[in-house]
Design a protein around this motif. Structure first.
Motif, PDB file in Angstrom:
ATOM      1  N   ARG A 134      73.689 -54.270   0.603  1.00  0.00           N
ATOM      2  CA  ARG A 134      75.006 -54.222   0.319  1.00  0.00           C
ATOM      3  C   ARG A 134      75.201 -54.231  -1.024  1.00  0.00           C
ATOM      4  N   ALA A 135      74.735 -55.030  -1.711  1.00  0.00           N
ATOM      5  CA  ALA A 135      74.981 -55.564  -3.197  1.00  0.00           C
ATOM      6  C   ALA A 135      74.120 -54.223  -3.891  1.00  0.00           C
ATOM      7  N   LEU A 136      73.120 -53.602  -3.234  1.00  0.00           N
ATOM      8  CA  LEU A 136      72.413 -52.757  -4.125  1.00  0.00           C
ATOM      9  C   LEU A 136      73.160 -51.320  -3.896  1.00  0.00           C
ATOM     10  N   ARG A 137      73.715 -51.224  -2.805  1.00  0.00           N
ATOM     11  CA  ARG A 137      74.533 -49.939  -2.400  1.00  0.00           C
ATOM     12  C   ARG A 137      75.630 -49.939  -3.450  1.00  0.00           C
ATOM     13  N   HIS A 138      76.401 -50.909  -3.472  1.00  0.00           N
ATOM     14  CA  HIS A 138      77.573 -51.153  -4.434  1.00  0.00           C
ATOM     15  C   HIS A 138      76.735 -50.914  -5.759  1.00  0.00           C
ATOM     16  N   ALA A 139      75.914 -51.577  -6.402  1.00  0.00           N
ATOM     17  CA  ALA A 139      75.332 -51.255  -7.511  1.00  0.00           C
ATOM     18  C   ALA A 139      74.989 -49.963  -7.985  1.00  0.00           C
ATOM     19  N   ARG A 140      74.537 -48.935  -6.933  1.00  0.00           N
ATOM     20  CA  ARG A 140      74.112 -47.696  -7.079  1.00  0.00           C
ATOM     21  C   ARG A 140      75.459 -46.717  -7.381  1.00  0.00           C
ATOM     22  N   THR A 141      76.492 -47.283  -6.665  1.00  0.00           N
ATOM     23  CA  THR A 141      77.617 -46.388  -6.574  1.00  0.00           C
ATOM     24  C   THR A 141      78.928 -46.636  -7.171  1.00  0.00           C
ATOM     25  N   ASP A 142      79.075 -47.757  -7.836  1.00  0.00           N
ATOM     26  CA  ASP A 142      80.267 -48.317  -8.511  1.00  0.00           C
ATOM     27  C   ASP A 142      80.069 -47.997 -10.054  1.00  0.00           C
ATOM     28  N   ASP A 143      79.951 -46.701 -10.466  1.00  0.00           N
ATOM     29  CA  ASP A 143      80.071 -46.561 -11.558  1.00  0.00           C
ATOM     30  C   ASP A 143      78.807 -47.147 -12.467  1.00  0.00           C
ATOM     31  N   ALA A 144      77.641 -47.213 -11.738  1.00  0.00           N
ATOM     32  CA  ALA A 144      76.520 -47.859 -12.466  1.00  0.00           C
ATOM     33  C   ALA A 144      75.932 -47.131 -13.506  1.00  0.00           C
ATOM     34  N   SER A 145      75.485 -47.679 -14.652  1.00  0.00           N
ATOM     35  CA  SER A 145      74.899 -46.991 -15.734  1.00  0.00           C
ATOM     36  C   SER A 145      73.362 -47.104 -15.399  1.00  0.00           C
ATOM     37  N   PRO A 146      72.643 -45.856 -15.643  1.00  0.00           N
ATOM     38  CA  PRO A 146      71.131 -45.923 -15.365  1.00  0.00           C
ATOM     39  C   PRO A 146      70.605 -46.831 -16.581  1.00  0.00           C
ATOM     40  N   THR A 147      69.928 -47.786 -16.286  1.00  0.00           N
ATOM     41  CA  THR A 147      69.479 -48.680 -17.338  1.00  0.00           C
ATOM     42  C   THR A 147      67.901 -48.729 -17.636  1.00  0.00           C
ATOM     43  N   LEU A 148      67.555 -48.727 -18.636  1.00  0.00           N
ATOM     44  CA  LEU A 148      66.076 -49.229 -19.017  1.00  0.00           C
ATOM     45  C   LEU A 148      66.170 -50.666 -19.588  1.00  0.00           C
ATOM     46  N   LEU A 149      65.238 -51.502 -18.989  1.00  0.00           N
ATOM     47  CA  LEU A 149      65.026 -52.829 -19.179  1.00  0.00           C
ATOM     48  C   LEU A 149      63.597 -53.042 -20.130  1.00  0.00           C
ATOM     49  N   ILE A 150      63.691 -53.866 -21.089  1.00  0.00           N
ATOM     50  CA  ILE A 150      62.605 -54.055 -22.212  1.00  0.00           C
ATOM     51  C   ILE A 150      62.523 -55.584 -22.173  1.00  0.00           C
ATOM     52  N   GLY A 151      61.251 -55.976 -21.864  1.00  0.00           N
ATOM     53  CA  GLY A 151      60.915 -57.150 -21.763  1.00  0.00           C
ATOM     54  C   GLY A 151      59.707 -57.724 -20.872  1.00  0.00           C
ATOM     55  N   ARG A 152      59.021 -58.800 -20.963  1.00  0.00           N
ATOM     56  CA  ARG A 152      58.255 -59.420 -19.803  1.00  0.00           C
ATOM     57  C   ARG A 152      58.869 -59.231 -18.547  1.00  0.00           C
ATOM     58  N   THR A 153      58.110 -59.227 -17.577  1.00  0.00           N
ATOM     59  CA  THR A 153      58.658 -59.257 -16.185  1.00  0.00           C
ATOM     60  C   THR A 153      59.481 -60.758 -15.731  1.00  0.00           C
ATOM     61  N   ALA A 154      58.636 -61.929 -16.309  1.00  0.00           N
ATOM     62  CA  ALA A 154      59.489 -63.163 -15.866  1.00  0.00           C
ATOM     63  C   ALA A 154      60.690 -63.236 -16.574  1.00  0.00           C
ATOM     64  N   ASP A 155      60.935 -62.659 -17.578  1.00  0.00           N
ATOM     65  CA  ASP A 155      62.534 -62.371 -18.339  1.00  0.00           C
ATOM     66  C   ASP A 155      63.280 -61.526 -17.522  1.00  0.00           C
ATOM     67  N   VAL A 156      62.721 -60.417 -17.201  1.00  0.00           N
ATOM     68  CA  VAL A 156      63.865 -59.436 -16.670  1.00  0.00           C
ATOM     69  C   VAL A 156      64.321 -59.936 -15.265  1.00  0.00           C
ATOM     70  N   GLU A 157      63.416 -60.542 -14.484  1.00  0.00           N
ATOM     71  CA  GLU A 157      63.399 -60.748 -12.975  1.00  0.00           C
ATOM     72  C   GLU A 157      64.849 -61.460 -12.851  1.00  0.00           C
ATOM     73  N   VAL A 158      65.330 -62.486 -13.845  1.00  0.00           N
ATOM     74  CA  VAL A 158      66.659 -63.122 -13.927  1.00  0.00           C
ATOM     75  C   VAL A 158      67.736 -62.052 -13.922  1.00  0.00           C
ATOM     76  N   LEU A 159      67.700 -61.000 -14.557  1.00  0.00           N
ATOM     77  CA  LEU A 159      68.870 -59.896 -14.653  1.00  0.00           C
ATOM     78  C   LEU A 159      68.594 -59.181 -13.190  1.00  0.00           C
TER      79      LEU A 159
END
Length: 636
Positions: A141-166
């Motif tokens: 449900r959270a992912l569905r809202h994240a996709r539909t509620d005016d979510a900006s397509p986002t590119l992430l930069i950094g090591r996976t251990a850092d990005v996983e928090v986001l």
């Protein structure tokens, strides 16, 4: 473990679920093992035993935190707790079968090994099944809202251990209006992998190619989020930021994992590119310093003072008094602090540290444990012109605060000093050096008077420029770039030390913790390790490029000449100050090299008389006599 008094109706429902799960696991394992008449024969005894075993299982589930864990956030530690509960209950069944029931009733085993093994697997399944089903439901449900509620397509930069928090923050709904479409990692080991269903599309050098590829597929990337590892020098963060801004992308950064911040994004600032790796702060040590204590901060609404106030409140001070001579600044700070903490008693007083009677009265009435003295006049060019005002504030004001802290029974007074106090060439450095000398002499006298007994400590902490503070070159350069230039630099070889306000204040408090221990009572001057100095012209060029412009083409850099009271390079220790390793990362110390208090008293008396007559010549003679290494020719 949550106290029983704090349990809610939700916890009761979870306990009922776990009791039913255990009941079903026992009955199902028994039925699968003993079908037909064997099951019917053993069922009456099983039903007599079952209520006691289920009650025991509820207690075990509570002890292993299954009753109090929110299903929405169930994770690997909770799965391990389920395994632990199932194992404890299985061992309990084993003991029941082998010791209590079988020998006395049947002469053989009542449950048997196969039943007990079946029970373990079924218990794990029934305890975890509904939990993970609910977790998956909330996740989707959270992912569905994240996709539909005016979510900006986002590119992430950094090591996976850092990005996983986001990514976890997006999945839980804590981070909104972002939809990660890919990740660029500086680590070769991450390439071609998936991290929480987000593909690693390449390295950081592939940035523009990836953005163009998504644009060709009508899935244009609108935002870029940089993790802490994206700001390491080898990741070339400057280049990424410059290209991102030229492509019109919104750029944000994820706070450092060690900062204690929640995963909230914030804009990228030039300060992020200047930062060396921060020193590891012992936060437990800072909490022990101020928790349940009464703290005073002078100049509390300034750049350094306000940060110290916020840190003091964060670490549990019982009372805080902010002394400030700017009414609007004091009001704004108090609003922020009171909103931040409901536990601490926070007060503010308008006062000038030059007013000795008022400062003595305020501090004595408050009875502080620690006084942080951050009030000062600090702008070098202004003090070179109006240097007698610097004498009144930085010298007499500091004397007033030190004397008041001592009279009130405080355990420590910490004066914020500057690296410009070492072999000073400016009035800022000279006045701060004189204030240091007074604090050192007072500290030395107290040590002699109260040898071997607890005493008040008076220390000075020196550091250089603070990023984004009032008067820093960073906001000045920003304003000049926005105005179209030129960006003004005093000299092409001018270098300065820089550090963040947060790190500086945390290290100031750490120095205070060292001073209050009996390890080195002879140390009263601390110097913060600010890493390598930064060339100011390089800083100007970097800021221009970060704005998507070219130095010398779009924005000119103009050299205006060294101003009165400035020098090209700052120094950290005087030639006659032996350095001491105190064993704390980020902090160095020096043995004090102060004149005796008797000499200082004579200079102070002479300064008071000269200041009262506004006799600048006499003031200058006294200061040069007190600080012979003073070399400024700009004082007239």
């Amino acid at each position: 473990m949550t106290p029983l008094s704090n349990l809610t109706s939700r916890n009761l429902l979870i306990a009922i679920h776990d009791a039913l799960a255990t009941t079903l696991a026992v009955l199902a394992s028994f039925y699968l093992r003993f079908e037909g008449e064997l099951f019917s024969d053993r069922l009456p005894l099983l039903l007599r035993i079952l209520p006691f075993f289920v009650a025991f299982s509820v207690v075990v589930c509570y002890l292993f935190n299954l009753t109090t864990t929110k299903w929405r956030f169930i994770s690997l530690p909770d799965a391990l707790n389920i395994l632990r509960v199932a194992t404890v209950l299985t061992v309990a069944l084993l003991a029941l079968d082998y010791i209590f029931v079988a020998p006395n009733v049947h002469g053989t085993f009542f449950l048997g090994k196969i039943t007990i093994i079946l029970y373990w697997f079924l218990e794990v399944f029934f305890l975890s099944g509904l939990r993970f089903a609910y977790r998956y439901f909330r996740y989707t449900r959270a992912l569905r809202h994240a996709r539909t509620d005016d979510a900006s397509p986002t590119l992430l930069i950094g090591r996976t251990a850092d990005v996983e928090v986001l990514l976890r923050g997006i999945e839980s709904g804590a981070v909104k209006q972002l939809w990660p479409v890919g990740l660029l990692s500086p680590s070769l080991a991450d390439r071609g992998q998936l991290i929480r269903n987000v593909p690693v599309l390449g390295g950081i050098d592939d940035f523009e190619d990836v953005v163009r590829d998504f644009a060709r597929r009508n899935k244009a990337i609108a935002r870029l989020v940089m993790a802490p590892s994206a700001f390491e020098p080898e990741a070339h963060p400057e280049s990424v930021l410059m290209r991102a801004r030229r492509l019109g992308l919104i750029v944000s950064r994820l706070p450092s994992l060690g900062s204690g911040d929640v995963p909230r994004l914030r804009p990228v600032a030039v300060e992020d590119l200047l930062l060396r790796p921060s020193e590891k702060i012992d936060y437990a040590r800072l909490e022990a310093l101020v928790k349940n204590k009464a703290i005073i901060v002078t100049g509390g609404a300034g750049s350094i003072g306000s940060e110290i106030c916020e840190r003091v409140v964060t670490f549990g001070a019982a009372r805080l008094l902010v002394i400030e001579n700017s009414e609007p600044a004091l009001y704004a700070l108090l609003e922020t602090l009171i909103e931040q903490s409901k536990e601490a008693v926070i007060e503010g007083r308008i006062a000038d540290i030059r007013d000795r009677d008022r400062i003595m009265r305020l501090i004595n009435e408050f009875k502080p444990d620690i006084v942080f003295h951050a009030a000062a006049l600090k702008h070098v060019p202004i003090l070179e012109r109006d240097w007698s005002e610097g004498v009144k504030t930085n010298i007499f004001g500091s004397i007033n605060v030190a004397d008041a802290a001592l009279a009130s029974g405080a355990s420590a007074m910490v004066m914020i000093s500057t690296d410009k106090a070492i072999e000073p060439v400016s009035m800022l450095g000279l006045t701060k050096r004189f204030a240091e000398m007074y604090c050192q002499a007072l500290d030395h006298n107290l040590a002699a008077e109260r040898a071997g007994r607890p005493r008040m400590r008076l220390i000075s902490v020196r550091f250089g420029n603070v990023l984004a503070s009032n008067g820093s070159v960073v906001p000045k350069f920003k304003a000049q770039i926005e105005a179209g230039g030129p960006v003004t630099v005093t000299h092409p070889d001018m270098v300065r030390y820089f550090m963040t306000i947060r790190e500086a204040c945390d290290l100031v408090m750490t120095a205070a913790t060292h001073a209050l221990t009996p390890v080195r009572p002879d140390v009263s001057v601390y110097v913060l390790n600010m890493g390598q100095p930064v060339k100011i012209v390089d800083l100007a060029e970097r800021m221009i490029r970060l704005s998507g412009l070219q130095p010398g083409h779009d924005i000119e850099i103009a050299f205006t000449g060294i101003r009165p009271g400035e020098r090209l390079n700052e120094i950290l220790f005087a030639t006659e100050e032996p350095t001491i390793d105190i064993g704390i990362a980020g902090i160095m110390a020096a043995k004090p090299n102060e004149p005796p208090m008797r000499a200082l008293r004579k200079w102070i008396e002479a300064l008071e008389q000269a200041t009262a007559k506004d006799d600048r010549g006499a003031i200058r003679m006294v200061l040069k006599d007190a600080v012979p290494e003073f070399g400024s020719r700009s004082v007239k």
